[in-house]
Design an enzyme around this catalytic site. Structure first.
Site, PDB file in Angstrom:
ATOM      1  N   HIS A  43      41.807  36.151  42.770  1.00 56.45           N
ATOM      2  CA  HIS A  43      40.598  35.759  42.045  1.00 56.45           C
ATOM      3  C   HIS A  43      39.431  36.573  42.609  1.00 56.45           C
ATOM      4  O   HIS A  43      38.775  36.170  43.571  1.00 56.45           O
ATOM      5  CB  HIS A  43      40.334  34.258  42.228  1.00 56.45           C
ATOM      6  CG  HIS A  43      39.223  33.724  41.383  1.00 56.45           C
ATOM      7  ND1 HIS A  43      39.223  32.445  40.877  1.00 56.45           N
ATOM      8  CD2 HIS A  43      38.069  34.283  40.949  1.00 56.45           C
ATOM      9  CE1 HIS A  43      38.128  32.238  40.173  1.00 56.45           C
ATOM     10  NE2 HIS A  43      37.408  33.347  40.210  1.00 56.45           N
ATOM     11  N   GLU A  70      42.819  35.990  38.014  1.00 58.94           N
ATOM     12  CA  GLU A  70      42.045  34.901  37.437  1.00 58.94           C
ATOM     13  C   GLU A  70      40.563  35.110  37.711  1.00 58.94           C
ATOM     14  O   GLU A  70      40.177  35.780  38.663  1.00 58.94           O
ATOM     15  CB  GLU A  70      42.506  33.549  37.989  1.00 58.94           C
ATOM     16  CG  GLU A  70      42.360  33.388  39.480  1.00 58.94           C
ATOM     17  CD  GLU A  70      42.854  32.037  39.975  1.00 58.94           C
ATOM     18  OE1 GLU A  70      43.756  31.458  39.335  1.00 58.94           O
ATOM     19  OE2 GLU A  70      42.333  31.562  40.998  1.00 58.94           O
ATOM     20  N   HIS A 190      45.819  24.083  41.681  1.00 59.54           N
ATOM     21  CA  HIS A 190      44.687  23.515  42.399  1.00 59.54           C
ATOM     22  C   HIS A 190      45.128  22.287  43.200  1.00 59.54           C
ATOM     23  O   HIS A 190      45.493  21.262  42.642  1.00 59.54           O
ATOM     24  CB  HIS A 190      43.512  23.140  41.493  1.00 59.54           C
ATOM     25  CG  HIS A 190      42.192  23.175  42.233  1.00 59.54           C
ATOM     26  ND1 HIS A 190      41.411  24.300  42.294  1.00 59.54           N
ATOM     27  CD2 HIS A 190      41.553  22.237  42.965  1.00 59.54           C
ATOM     28  CE1 HIS A 190      40.327  24.051  43.008  1.00 59.54           C
ATOM     29  NE2 HIS A 190      40.389  22.806  43.438  1.00 59.54           N
TER      30      HIS A 190
END
Length: 239
Positions: A43, A70, A190
């Protein structure tokens, strides 16, 4: 089998604390694959507080499994996606100043914007996924936007798991089933860890991919990286 994509952001965080190249992000990605990971996730945030833009380009020709990038789909992110051409682009609605991803997309109110972005990414031959909360109307919105997959934002599941795992997973089971029925692939990520991962997989047997970073590298401090990856893979092998 559900694929394990290892998010290596935390490796870059540790490196950045001292500068230099120790630990080496590219080498860790190669080792994760060698130890059994079926994907690598990064990310690259604008402030480069962990993964840098250069890291992404360094990984481009190194990752041999599925490369998942991401982030928030601004101009910078789209340029990276176009030039690197990962297997998957996961769209996350977080602004640059947040500590970590903390909400899913409102795919209803952002349908037009997301549809345009997803159409562009798919024209480059890249699979798309949208970070999303477990709500049927958001799943339907993701389908209307043209996304290939959704990534279930699992913080609510993880935070309630130890008090009542059946209640914690119910919305995820329901919305994942609905998403599957309308043709969306299901990813999740997550706060997933060794305590809650197996149950989620049992309840959503058609789960295609989980992206795990923070908990996995915390566990690796005690168990070692190779052993930890194998432990996570065993949690996913519940068939």
């Amino acid at each position: 089998m559900t694929q394990l994509s290892v998010n290596i952001n935390k490796v870059a965080t540790l490196r950045n604390a001292r500068g230099g190249s120790n630990p080496n992000v590219v080498q860790v990605a190669k080792d994760c694959e060698r130890f059994g990971a079926q994907g690598i996730t990064v990310h690259p945030r604008p402030d480069e507080r962990h993964i840098t833009e250069q890291d992404v380009y360094n990984l481009k020709d190194v990752v041999t499994t599925e490369f998942n990038i991401e982030g928030y789909p601004d101009e910078r992110f789209m340029k990276i996606i176009e030039e690197v051409r990962p297997a998957q682009a996961t769209l996350v609605p977080d602004p640059p100043d947040v500590l970590t991803s903390n909400a899913g997309w409102d795919t209803v109110n952002n349908e037009s914007k997301l549809k345009e972005i997803i159409t562009q990414i798919k024209s480059w031959g890249i699979r798309t996924s949208i970070f999303i909360e477990p709500e049927d109307r958001m799943m339907e919105g993701a389908m209307k936007c043209g996304s290939d997959r959704v990534e279930l934002y699992t913080e609510m599941y993880a935070s309630s798991f130890h008090s009542n795992k059946e209640t914690a997973v119910e919305a995820y089971k329901s919305s994942a089933r609905f998403a599957n029925e309308i043709g969306l692939g299901i990813n999740a990520g997550h706060d997933l860890d060794l305590s809650n991962l197996k149950y989620l997989k049992e309840q959503i047997p058609f789960l295609m991919e989980v992206s795990i970073g923070h908990a996995l590298f915390c566990d690796a401090l005690y168990y070692g990286l190779e052993n930890t990856i194998q432990m996570y893979l065993r949690e996913l092998d519940v068939n």
